[in-house]
Each structure stands twice: as C-alpha cells, then as structure tokens.
Design a protein around this motif. Structure first.
Motif, PDB file in Angstrom:
ATOM      1  N   ILE A  48      -5.275   4.510  -0.940  1.00 55.86           N
ATOM      2  CA  ILE A  48      -5.975   4.272   0.327  1.00 55.86           C
ATOM      3  C   ILE A  48      -6.038   5.537   1.175  1.00 55.86           C
ATOM      4  N   GLU A  49      -4.979   6.326   1.179  1.00 53.77           N
ATOM      5  CA  GLU A  49      -4.973   7.546   1.995  1.00 53.77           C
ATOM      6  C   GLU A  49      -6.043   8.519   1.517  1.00 53.77           C
ATOM      7  N   THR A  50      -6.191   8.666   0.195  1.00 54.39           N
ATOM      8  CA  THR A  50      -7.219   9.549  -0.346  1.00 54.39           C
ATOM      9  C   THR A  50      -8.610   8.984  -0.064  1.00 54.39           C
ATOM     10  N   LEU A  51      -8.751   7.659  -0.123  1.00 53.99           N
ATOM     11  CA  LEU A  51     -10.041   7.040   0.168  1.00 53.99           C
ATOM     12  C   LEU A  51     -10.484   7.329   1.602  1.00 53.99           C
ATOM     13  N   VAL A  53       0.845  -1.193   0.000  1.00 57.11           N
ATOM     14  CA  VAL A  53       0.000   0.000   0.000  1.00 57.11           C
ATOM     15  C   VAL A  53       0.881   1.244   0.000  1.00 57.11           C
ATOM     16  N   GLY A  54       0.249   2.384  -0.233  1.00 56.37           N
ATOM     17  CA  GLY A  54       0.967   3.649  -0.268  1.00 56.37           C
ATOM     18  C   GLY A  54       0.270   4.610  -1.214  1.00 56.37           C
ATOM     19  N   ARG A  55       0.678   5.866  -1.184  1.00 51.93           N
ATOM     20  CA  ARG A  55       0.061   6.883  -2.040  1.00 51.93           C
ATOM     21  C   ARG A  55       0.386   6.611  -3.495  1.00 51.93           C
ATOM     22  N   LEU A 102      -1.023  16.652 -14.453  1.00 49.54           N
ATOM     23  CA  LEU A 102      -1.469  15.745 -13.395  1.00 49.54           C
ATOM     24  C   LEU A 102      -1.722  14.350 -13.966  1.00 49.54           C
ATOM     25  N   SER A 103      -1.618  13.344 -13.105  1.00 56.08           N
ATOM     26  CA  SER A 103      -1.942  11.976 -13.512  1.00 56.08           C
ATOM     27  C   SER A 103      -3.454  11.825 -13.635  1.00 56.08           C
ATOM     28  N   GLY A 104      -3.885  10.700 -14.226  1.00 56.29           N
ATOM     29  CA  GLY A 104      -5.313  10.433 -14.353  1.00 56.29           C
ATOM     30  C   GLY A 104      -5.999  10.365 -13.006  1.00 56.29           C
ATOM     31  N   GLY A 105      -5.348   9.729 -12.032  1.00 60.23           N
ATOM     32  CA  GLY A 105      -5.923   9.640 -10.696  1.00 60.23           C
ATOM     33  C   GLY A 105      -6.051  11.009 -10.037  1.00 60.23           C
ATOM     34  N   GLU A 106      -5.065  11.872 -10.245  1.00 57.34           N
ATOM     35  CA  GLU A 106      -5.132  13.220  -9.666  1.00 57.34           C
ATOM     36  C   GLU A 106      -6.247  14.039 -10.301  1.00 57.34           C
ATOM     37  N   ARG A 107      -6.425  13.887 -11.616  1.00 58.96           N
ATOM     38  CA  ARG A 107      -7.506  14.620 -12.272  1.00 58.96           C
ATOM     39  C   ARG A 107      -8.870  14.148 -11.767  1.00 58.96           C
ATOM     40  N   ARG A 108      -8.986  12.841 -11.512  1.00 59.30           N
ATOM     41  CA  ARG A 108     -10.264  12.340 -10.977  1.00 59.30           C
ATOM     42  C   ARG A 108     -10.505  12.874  -9.568  1.00 59.30           C
ATOM     43  N   ARG A 109      -9.462  12.919  -8.753  1.00 59.61           N
ATOM     44  CA  ARG A 109      -9.599  13.504  -7.421  1.00 59.61           C
ATOM     45  C   ARG A 109     -10.076  14.950  -7.514  1.00 59.61           C
ATOM     46  N   LEU A 110      -9.507  15.676  -8.468  1.00 60.09           N
ATOM     47  CA  LEU A 110      -9.855  17.083  -8.629  1.00 60.09           C
ATOM     48  C   LEU A 110     -11.309  17.249  -9.059  1.00 60.09           C
ATOM     49  N   GLN A 111     -11.781  16.392  -9.973  1.00 59.68           N
ATOM     50  CA  GLN A 111     -13.170  16.453 -10.401  1.00 59.68           C
ATOM     51  C   GLN A 111     -14.111  16.154  -9.239  1.00 59.68           C
ATOM     52  N   LEU A 112     -13.774  15.166  -8.443  1.00 57.57           N
ATOM     53  CA  LEU A 112     -14.607  14.813  -7.293  1.00 57.57           C
ATOM     54  C   LEU A 112     -14.652  15.952  -6.288  1.00 57.57           C
ATOM     55  N   LEU A 113     -13.516  16.577  -6.053  1.00 56.59           N
ATOM     56  CA  LEU A 113     -13.460  17.690  -5.108  1.00 56.59           C
ATOM     57  C   LEU A 113     -14.293  18.869  -5.607  1.00 56.59           C
TER      58      LEU A 113
END
Length: 593
Positions: free
Chosen positions: A434-437, A35-37, A402-413
């Motif tokens: 997991i940390e973001t979850l 696990v990890g960021r 940004l990575s795909g995961g970062e862009r998805r985080r940004l859209q959710l935010l």
C-alpha cells in the motif's frame, strides 16, 4: 470470546526483527485487515496466529477446539482432480444440496471441469481452487493472505459479499484497499516489528494515522503530505468511503482544509496537449481476434492528450491484447492504429523482461536518466528509488537478490524515468504494497500524459483514472460513466439473462464434459438459469423446514401420534429434496456449471 491470543511474541530472521514483543487478540466476529510494507512481517504474523510458525519467544494461545481456515501464499496442492480437492470427497448429492457450496462454486469456479487435474492448472488457478476449498468448510477463524490475487473485479466483489454474509472471524492480508473497506472493521499495521491497531477499514486507518501524525507533529513532512493527499481523495470520494470512522471527523477535516485536489486536471491536460499535440492514438475500424473469438469488432476509438482511462473486464476478455494493440505490439486483423508524431509510449506488461542480476538498482535507473521532472518538481534517480521503497543500502543490493515485487517496482520506475508521454499499464499494482501504491499514485497525479490502465485493483483505478471503459465480451469497448459500479451492475444483469460468455481464466483446455455438452441458445440458457434458481430456492426452503421438523420432533419425544405426523412430513420432504438435487445436477450440467 477470544479465539487467539498472542502474548509478547517475538520472531526474527537473523538481524531482521519482524515481530518484537507483540501482544494482541482476535475475538469472535472480528474483521481485521492487515497492512504494511512488503517484507515487513504481515505473512509472518498470520502464520504465527494460525500456529504454522513458532515464535522465538512469547506465547500463542488458541481457544479449545479452534477451527482455522488458512489461505497462505505458499500453499502446496495435491495432484488430484479439482473436484476431489475442492469438495474434499463430498458426494454429489451432498454438495449439490448445500447453498453455500453452490455459491462458492459459482463465485470462484464457474465453468470449470471438476475432473481436470490440479497439476494442469496454472499457479493462480490452483490458488483459486484452494480458496474455494477453504470457503466451503466451516471455521471459527478465516485467515486470508492476499486472497484477491488472481481474481478479477467481479471475483473480488463476490468474495467481499460472501465474507460479509459469514459469521466467522476474518483476518486478511491484502493491498486491495477497496476490499479492505468493504470487508474489515479493524486495521492492523505491521511496522518495525510492532503491530499498530486502528478502528475501521482502510479509510478509517488513513484518517486515524493522519490524525496521530498531526498530534505527534511527525517530522517527515513528505510522508504527511502523502497521507493528507490520500485523505483528501478519500473525503472527496463516495460517502461510503468515510462511513466507518468513529472518531472526530472535525480533526480530519482540519488536516485537509487547505489541501488542493489530488491533481489539477485542467492544467495537466493543457500541458499534455502542448507535449502531445491533438493526436495521441487513433483506433479506426479495428477488428481483433484470438483464435475463433472476436475480441474487438470494428472498433473506432480515440485516446486524447491527458486522457486517463481505466479498462475493466473478465479474464480472457482481451484487456492485455487491447494494450498490445495500442502499443503496436500486436497487429489488428482489420483496421488501423495510428500514433501521433510526438508520442513517446511506454508499456508495462505483465511479463517483464529480466534485468541484469549483477547490476544494482541505482545503476539500472541511472542508465535510463539521472534526473526526471514530475509535475513541477525534479527528482534524482536516488530520490525516485527512495520513493519506490529502495532506501539506503537497498539501492546497492544486487538485482538478483531482490524479491519479485521489488523487481517489478524497479521495472516500473525505469519506465517512468524515460519520461514517456503515453503510459500503458497492465496490472501495475501486482506485488506492490500500500505504501508503494500511494507513492505511485502521487507520481501519476503530477504526470501530464495520456494513461491507459488495466487493473483488478478497484481503488487504484478510481484513484488515478478519470474514465472507465469495459470489454464486455461482445466485441465493443464500452464507456461507463458510472465506473466500476456500473460495470458490476451490467455484468449482473447479463448473468441474469444468461448472456455472459465463459470466463477466459476459468475455461480449461481439457474441460471435457462441460465443453462436450450441446450449446444452448440464449433463450434456453435463460430458461435453464431460472429453473436452476427455482430449484435452489425450493431446496433452501426444504432445508429450513427439515431443521424445524427435527426441533419439533425433539420436543414431541413422548407424543407418538405427533412424532408419526412429523416423521411422515420429514420423509416426504427428504424424498422431494433428493429429486430436486438430481434435477439441479441435470440443469447445471446443461449450463456447464
């Protein structure tokens, strides 16, 4: 026996140090969750372990003749047929007579046309085929990088059960916390170039990390509170979640002695009612079709204020269509969908609109709202970005970088910053570490609105939702008081009766012979399934007896009369097995498996 040893391994990309003098080992039978960021070095670590990536310094030592099966996120696939790729040239009688191969094909590729071209599959389907090929072979060490991506809840449960029946060592990178607890016995956390090691699966990892932080009197109080909250959730959940930890439970209990429940449901529902009123979304006598398939058949259902609903079902059962229907983005074929007058709805779809690549995350969030209230606390746009992993200069990195995961985080935010009172989330955990979850779950704990979540992440569903509904392919939306466990039980029962419709993800447009086969009635399917199972049991018994006969013949090498007797029995069994394999193929073709 040690399979792999890493000695003082370091690897960096420019100024970014991913592994810093890491020493560790994997032994026979190890079950390790990593696990990890995102971007922290998990995939790099397993690539180094597998020998696909050379470190800048240090040594990676493999045991002699080590066989590694590696499923990587960036694997490429040849343009052959699915059957040629997955079965690697095995003859039909060879793979049809192998119980493990049949189990893998049933678990991952049921309903697929093995003559379809790999090039015609989606990226997720090619990855599923790659997982099947890897599991068919025998290895000493299996390394899986995000294996649960593109699998539904049933597929994830099957994979966990399959791995638990194998003897090979397993190292798995995943953000699926239920899968980690189901499969792994040790946890490695990759953080700041180090690999921190813990005994047990995810539940044990959370307990141990909280205990380490308590003993070290960590300065980051907010991060500790998150861990304590997660710990409280784990301890209040099913007993199985805490069955693996082997250290003192008393110390862990001391951490949560004064920890309130993850969310005050009564207070949140009361607040949601004041914001939303009595009517949120009313679905009345709705029928919804996708081509000739009826997804919903005269459905009447209500989403009330403060309801937190999880929706499960196989791929293609209509989960995304249901969310689009609730959001009024898709009109029903019959019936009505009515929103309450005070509803402010936000819908996170799987197909996210692109943001301006030249803009910065802080700008993108601030243009929605400068400050937001979650529960009883107010956060600035910058503080919310930090909670979602955009720290320091990352808040000013161009979105295009940004990575795909970062862009998805940004859209959710951005959706959350609009302060909606109804949230529809379609696979919100995709690409989140997991940390973001845990940050997202913490925010949703204090969010007083109505929530509908479609997700294959079982842990997330159980963590944020109070009720589970299922689309079972019969046009109904069924309430499951027993949650995901009840869903899996129902699916297993329907599979035994031969009533399960084809998995939408597995049915191919060019399915060829499987679709051309005459359609069987329910009774005929049940009879064919029973016959298939009978044949498999007999083949397994014959295979076991063949092994015994070979051993007995080796012992009776000088007893020619005994050898002749054993040889005659072996010959008869071999002939019977060949007939059974042919019969298995005929029944499988009738069922389209």
């Amino acid at each position: 026996m040690n399979l792999v040893n890493l000695q003082d391994v370091s690897l960096a990309y420019g100024p970014l140090v991913l592994l810093d003098s890491v020493s560790l080992g994997i032994e026979e039978g190890d079950r390790i969750g990593i696990v990890g960021r995102n971007g922290g070095g998990k995939s790099t670590l397993v690539s180094v372990i597998a020998g696909r990536l050379q470190p800048d310094s240090g040594r990676v030592v493999h045991s002699r003749g080590l066989r590694i099966g590696f499923l990587h996120q960036q694997d490429s696939f040849p343009d052959t047929t699915v059957g040629q790729f997955v079965l690697d040239g095995r003859a039909e009688h060879e793979w049809a007579g192998d119980a493990r191969i049949r189990d893998v094909l049933r678990g991952l590729l049921s309903g697929w046309d093995l003559n379809a071209r790999m090039a015609h599959l989606s990226g997720g389907e090619r990855r599923r085929a790659g997982l099947a090929r890897m599991l068919i072979d025998t290895h000493d060490l299996i390394i899986l990088d995000e294996p649960t991506n593109h699998l539904d809840i049933e597929g994830i449960a099957w994979l966990a059960d399959h791995l638990n029946q194998r003897r090979e060592a397993v190292a798995v990178v995943t953000h699926d916390r239920w899968f980690l607890d189901a499969v792994t016995q040790r946890t490695w956390e990759v953080v700041d170039g180090r690999v921190e090691r813990y005994e047990g699966g995810y539940a044990a990892y959370v307990l141990a990390k909280a205990e380490r932080q308590r003993l070290a009197r960590a300065a980051e109080e907010r991060r500790q509170n998150l861990l304590r909250k997660e710990l409280a959730w784990l301890r209040r959940g099913p007993p199985a979640r805490t069955s693996k930890p082997k250290f003192r439970i008393e110390a862990a209990n001391a951490l949560i002695a004064n920890e309130p429940p993850a969310r005050d449901t009564v207070e949140l529902v009361r607040f949601a009612s004041s914001r939303l009123g009595k009517t949120v979304i009313d679905v009345k006598d709705v029928t919804l079709r996708a081509g000739d398939t009826v997804l919903l058949d005269r459905l009447t259902w209500q989403l009330g204020p403060g309801d937190r609903i999880g929706v499960v079902g196989v791929n293609g059962s209509g989960k995304t269509s249901l969310l689009r229907l609730l959001a009024k983005e898709q009109a029903p074929d019959a019936g009505t969908v009515r929103h309450g007058a005070t509803v402010n709805l936000a819908h996170l779809s799987q197909n996210l609109a692109e943001l301006d690549p030249e803009a910065r995350p802080l700008q993108a969030v601030s243009e929605i709202r400068q400050r937001v209230t979650v529960g009883k606390r107010e956060y600035s746009a910058s503080q919310m970005l930090e909670r979602f992993g955009f720290r320091g200069e990352r808040q000013w990195t161009p979105i295009g970088d940004l990575s795909g995961g970062e862009r998805r985080r940004l859209q959710l935010l951005r959706l959350l910053m609009a302060e909606p009172n109804v949230l529809l989330l379609d696979e919100p955990t995709n690409d989140l570490d997991i940390e973001t979850l845990t940050e997202l779950e913490d925010l949703l704990d204090g969010w007083p609105g109505s929530l509908v979540v479609v997700s294959h992440d079982r842990y997330f569903l159980e963590r944020v939702c109070d009720q589970v509904f299922a689309l079972l392919g019969d046009g109904t939306l069924r309430h499951l008081p027993g949650g995901v466990d009840e869903y899996l039980r129902l699916r297993a029962e329907r599979a035994e009766r031969g009533e399960i419709p084809q998995d939408g993800a597995a049915a191919k447009e060019d399915a060829g012979p499987a679709e051309a086969a005459p359609k069987l009635s329910a009774a005929e399917r049940r009879a064919a399934q029973k016959e298939l199972q009978r044949i498999e049991r007999r083949i397994d018994r014959i295979s076991a007896r063949e092994e015994e006969l070979h051993a007995l013949m080796a012992e009776a090498a000088e007893d020619y009369a005994r050898l002749a007797e054993l040889g005659a029995e072996l010959k008869a069994l071999t002939a019977e097995k060949a007939e059974l394999e042919d019969a298995w193929l005929r029944e499988a073709e009738r069922l389209g498996e």
